[in-house]
Design a protein around this motif. Structure first.
Motif, short mmCIF file in Angstrom:
data_model
loop_
_atom_site.label_atom_id
_atom_site.label_comp_id
_atom_site.label_asym_id
_atom_site.label_seq_id
_atom_site.Cartn_x
_atom_site.Cartn_y
_atom_site.Cartn_z
N UNK A 12 7.35 -12.22 12.61
CA UNK A 12 8.00 -11.44 11.54
C UNK A 12 7.20 -11.54 10.25
N UNK A 13 6.69 -12.72 9.93
CA UNK A 13 5.90 -12.89 8.71
C UNK A 13 4.60 -12.10 8.81
N UNK A 14 3.98 -12.11 9.98
CA UNK A 14 2.75 -11.33 10.19
C UNK A 14 3.03 -9.85 9.97
N UNK A 15 4.13 -9.36 10.57
CA UNK A 15 4.49 -7.95 10.39
C UNK A 15 4.80 -7.65 8.93
N UNK A 16 5.46 -8.59 8.24
CA UNK A 16 5.77 -8.40 6.83
C UNK A 16 4.50 -8.25 5.99
N UNK A 17 3.52 -9.09 6.23
CA UNK A 17 2.27 -9.02 5.47
C UNK A 17 1.53 -7.72 5.74
N UNK A 18 1.56 -7.26 7.00
CA UNK A 18 0.90 -6.00 7.33
C UNK A 18 1.57 -4.81 6.67
N UNK A 19 2.90 -4.80 6.65
CA UNK A 19 3.61 -3.67 6.04
C UNK A 19 3.58 -3.74 4.52
N UNK A 20 3.41 -4.94 3.97
CA UNK A 20 3.34 -5.10 2.52
C UNK A 20 2.02 -4.61 1.95
N UNK A 21 0.93 -4.79 2.70
CA UNK A 21 -0.41 -4.53 2.17
C UNK A 21 -0.60 -3.13 1.57
N UNK A 22 -0.24 -2.04 2.26
CA UNK A 22 -0.50 -0.72 1.66
C UNK A 22 0.30 -0.45 0.40
N UNK A 23 1.57 -0.85 0.38
CA UNK A 23 2.37 -0.62 -0.83
C UNK A 23 1.92 -1.53 -1.97
N UNK A 24 1.43 -2.73 -1.63
CA UNK A 24 0.92 -3.64 -2.66
C UNK A 24 -0.35 -3.07 -3.29
N UNK A 25 -1.25 -2.52 -2.47
CA UNK A 25 -2.48 -1.93 -3.00
C UNK A 25 -2.18 -0.79 -3.96
N UNK A 26 -1.29 0.12 -3.54
CA UNK A 26 -1.01 1.28 -4.41
C UNK A 26 -0.22 0.85 -5.64
N UNK A 27 0.64 -0.16 -5.51
CA UNK A 27 1.39 -0.65 -6.67
C UNK A 27 0.46 -1.34 -7.67
N UNK A 28 -0.51 -2.11 -7.18
CA UNK A 28 -1.48 -2.74 -8.07
C UNK A 28 -2.32 -1.68 -8.78
N UNK A 29 -2.62 -0.59 -8.08
CA UNK A 29 -3.30 0.53 -8.74
C UNK A 29 -2.43 1.11 -9.84
N UNK A 30 -1.15 1.30 -9.54
CA UNK A 30 -0.23 1.83 -10.53
C UNK A 30 -0.04 0.92 -11.72
N UNK A 31 -0.30 -0.38 -11.55
CA UNK A 31 -0.14 -1.30 -12.68
C UNK A 31 -1.13 -0.97 -13.80
#
Length: 324
Positions: A12-31
């Motif tokens: 579950x943690x592995x899946x969480x990190x994989x699904x978090x990565x794309x939204x984290x990248x675009x959110x960091x761009x938006x920052x």
């Protein structure tokens, strides 16, 4: 108990990190745009265009890394158009962002039909995904090794970018300029800082990270492109940006919450056989609940500020003299 063990484990943690990565990248761009004082609702379109052209570049060249560059270049073009309209021509940023999102969606569907003669999805055609990194020492670390190893490079980039951005905003000159332009534009002008140049720079950096997020979606998270495959992740990033004000640590927390709910919902579908319609709604319901909780917590402060403003206004007479 057995059901809980099947749901909550290292996978579950592995899946969480994989699904978090794309939204984290675009959110960091938006920052970057948020810190520069721009409300960038066009993240969804930049991400989607990056995903599409990453696939096109990979199919043409045979290299996923050239595909990533193509995805970043496409998102950069959209980010430049956004900055041109918002910064130079002073157009409404919400209207421009929504228009570019619609443009990206329509463009990818039209180009898919024109190039491949199909709608829906692109796969095959020699499409190659990003390589998986296996850390050599991870096998000796048990369940922790499972969590930190076996991802594409862009997953590591996403999480390593968080401490880098913390240092960038606090220690670098450009980071300081971006913050000053967003928080005190009058002070930036007095210091001789070009507001337009800083906002263009922030928008273009945002485009790079949004393009990486899109490339990760189509070449790392999956190895295909489907219509509107960003699936609202850009809008979710905008929501997280609103309550985090672009702070990298708060962004990470919000994105992890979304990633966890997304990963948990998928495991509930495969493990418990829960309806897919309910599953699709879970991440967004969790995000809405979190946003409501945050807004509720800030309500007393907002009420206090409103009452204070009203008090100051009532204490001033029409002729400008203070009341006794």
């Amino acid at each position: 108990m057995e059901v809980l063990e099947r749901l909550f484990n290292a996978a579950l943690i592995v899946a969480m990190l994989r699904t978090t990565a794309p939204i984290l990248l675009v959110a960091l761009g938006g920052s970057f745009t948020t810190k520069a004082g721009i409300f960038n609702i066009g993240l969804e379109g930049q991400m989607l265009l990056g995903a599409f052209f990453a696939v096109i570049g990979t199919i043409v060249s045979g290299s996923p890394w050239i595909g990533v560059l193509c995805g970043v270049a496409a998102a950069l073009v959209l980010a430049y158009i956004f900055a041109l309209l918002v910064v130079t021509f002073r157009a409404n940023e919400v209207v421009v962002g929504l228009a570019l999102n619609i443009l990206a969606s329509g463009m990818t569907i039209s180009l898919m039909k024109a190039i491949f003669g199909t709608r829906g999805s692109i796969f095959g055609h020699g499409l190659v995904g990003l390589p998986i990194i296996r850390l050599p020492f991870a096998k000796d670390l048990g369940w922790f090794g499972q969590i930190i190893s076996g991802y594409t490079p862009l997953v590591y980039v996403a999480f390593l970018a968080v401490p880098v951005l913390i240092i960038f905003y606090k220690r670098s000159r450009l980071g300081l300029y971006i913050r000053v332009v967003g928080e005190k534009p009058e002070a930036a002008e007095a210091l001789g800082i070009s507001i337009a140049r800083i906002r263009y720079t922030a928008s273009l950096i945002c485009g790079v990270l949004a393009g990486l997020a899109g490339a990760h979606l189509s070449l790392g998270y999956t190895t295909m492109f489907t219509e509107n495959m960003s699936s609202g992740r850009g809008f979710m990033a905008v929501a997280i940006l609103i309550f985090s004000n672009g702070d990298p640590l708060k962004l990470l927390a919000g994105c992890l919450l979304f990633g966890f709910s997304d990963a948990l919902s998928l495991r509930m579908q495969t493990t418990l056989g829960v309806s897919s319609y309910i599953i699709l709604a879970v991440p967004y319901l969790v995000a809405l609940a979190a946003l409501f909780a945050l807004s509720y917590r800030s309500r007393p402060r907002l009420i206090q500020e409103t009452l204070a403003t009203m008090g100051r206004a009532l204490s001033v007479k029409p002729n400008g003299a203070s009341g006794s």
